[in-house]
Design an enzyme around this catalytic site. Sequence first.
Site, PDB file in Angstrom:
ATOM      1  N   HIS A  97       0.859  -1.198   0.000  1.00 25.32           N
ATOM      2  CA  HIS A  97       0.000   0.000   0.000  1.00 25.32           C
ATOM      3  C   HIS A  97       0.890   1.241   0.000  1.00 25.32           C
ATOM      4  O   HIS A  97       1.960   1.254   0.612  1.00 25.32           O
ATOM      5  CB  HIS A  97      -0.915  -0.014   1.220  1.00 25.32           C
ATOM      6  CG  HIS A  97      -1.979   1.046   1.157  1.00 25.32           C
ATOM      7  ND1 HIS A  97      -1.715   2.364   1.430  1.00 25.32           N
ATOM      8  CD2 HIS A  97      -3.287   0.975   0.817  1.00 25.32           C
ATOM      9  CE1 HIS A  97      -2.837   3.061   1.269  1.00 25.32           C
ATOM     10  NE2 HIS A  97      -3.803   2.251   0.889  1.00 25.32           N
ATOM     11  N   GLU A 169      -4.516   1.815  -6.747  1.00 27.98           N
ATOM     12  CA  GLU A 169      -4.916   2.868  -5.831  1.00 27.98           C
ATOM     13  C   GLU A 169      -4.068   4.110  -6.089  1.00 27.98           C
ATOM     14  O   GLU A 169      -2.965   4.236  -5.535  1.00 27.98           O
ATOM     15  CB  GLU A 169      -4.705   2.404  -4.381  1.00 27.98           C
ATOM     16  CG  GLU A 169      -5.466   1.149  -4.026  1.00 27.98           C
ATOM     17  CD  GLU A 169      -5.866   1.121  -2.563  1.00 27.98           C
ATOM     18  OE1 GLU A 169      -6.979   0.692  -2.295  1.00 27.98           O
ATOM     19  OE2 GLU A 169      -5.077   1.565  -1.704  1.00 27.98           O
TER      20      GLU A 169
HETATM   21  P1  13P Z   1     -10.133   5.557   1.043  1.00 28.87           P
HETATM   22  O1  13P Z   1     -11.256   4.728   0.504  1.00 28.87           O
HETATM   23  O2  13P Z   1     -10.403   6.046   2.449  1.00 28.87           O
HETATM   24  O3  13P Z   1      -9.727   6.661   0.112  1.00 28.87           O
HETATM   25  O4  13P Z   1      -8.877   4.580   1.209  1.00 28.87           O
HETATM   26  C1  13P Z   1      -8.561   3.740   0.146  1.00 28.87           C
HETATM   27  C2  13P Z   1      -7.449   2.848   0.535  1.00 28.87           C
HETATM   28  O5  13P Z   1      -6.329   3.258   0.740  1.00 28.87           O
HETATM   29  C3  13P Z   1      -7.762   1.414   0.692  1.00 28.87           C
HETATM   30  O6  13P Z   1      -6.595   0.693   0.881  1.00 28.87           O
END
Ligand code: 13P
Length: 249
Positions: A97, A169
């Site tokens: 992440h 992401e």
């Molecule tokens: P948010 O949905 O709060 O933007 O976070 C996404 C995330 O980092 C999931 O791993």
Amino acid sequence: MTVWIGTSWKMNKTLAEATDWARGLGEFLAGRELGAVQPFVIPPATAIAAVAQALAAEPRVLVGAQNAHWEDAGAWTGEVSVPQVADAGARIVEIGHSERREHFGETDETVRAKVAATLAHGLVPLLCVGEPAAVKDAGGSAAFIADQAARALEGLAPEQLGRVLIAYEPIWAIGAHGRPATTAELEEPFAALAQAWGEKVQGLLYGGSVGLDNAADLLGLAPVDGLFVGRTAWQLDGYLRLLQIAAHL
Ligand code: 13P
């Protein structure tokens, strides 16, 4: 086609809060048909066992870990290993992440080692990739995430790749300071991921400011096999609404 709907709680929830959420999910799901939807929840390490236990009667929900070390055991103070999170009930390990890459020194090399360790122990790696705003502004999103994925998955056999999940992401779309991505912005990066990995991995997920207002549109993008959600799913109601959107309940 499986539709993955998952949440990471990041560094949130006490044991009592975690157990309440998990029990509530179990109650919601009892006797309910989910179609192709595959739910998963990734608590902080302290709550993996309690969440797995609270969901013991609902094995359709996969429980995960937000991180695990590449070694099985040893002098690695503060870390937890894949066998340890598996012992606690995790069946997925989130790896790479952007918050871990930015704040905890996670590199392409450690991400690759953690993916390999996760696969070696029979768990599902959930590999996160995503570009910073500056890379997006320079038009480099697709190349950046394709490169991150290639470095993380280098050398894996087809059978191993077939168990991997990739979550795209974009860093600029994540968290309280993020801005929701439009589906138009995601088309090119997802096309690149789909071309390189779509046929090889278990699924391609999207994460970053997923909300009740944009979830259906995001799931409507052809390469998107699911959503990986933070804030919207931290309250059980939000997560249940997302499940309902995905399952057309
Ligand atoms: P948010 O949905 O709060 O933007 O976070 C996404 C995330 O980092 C999931 O791993």
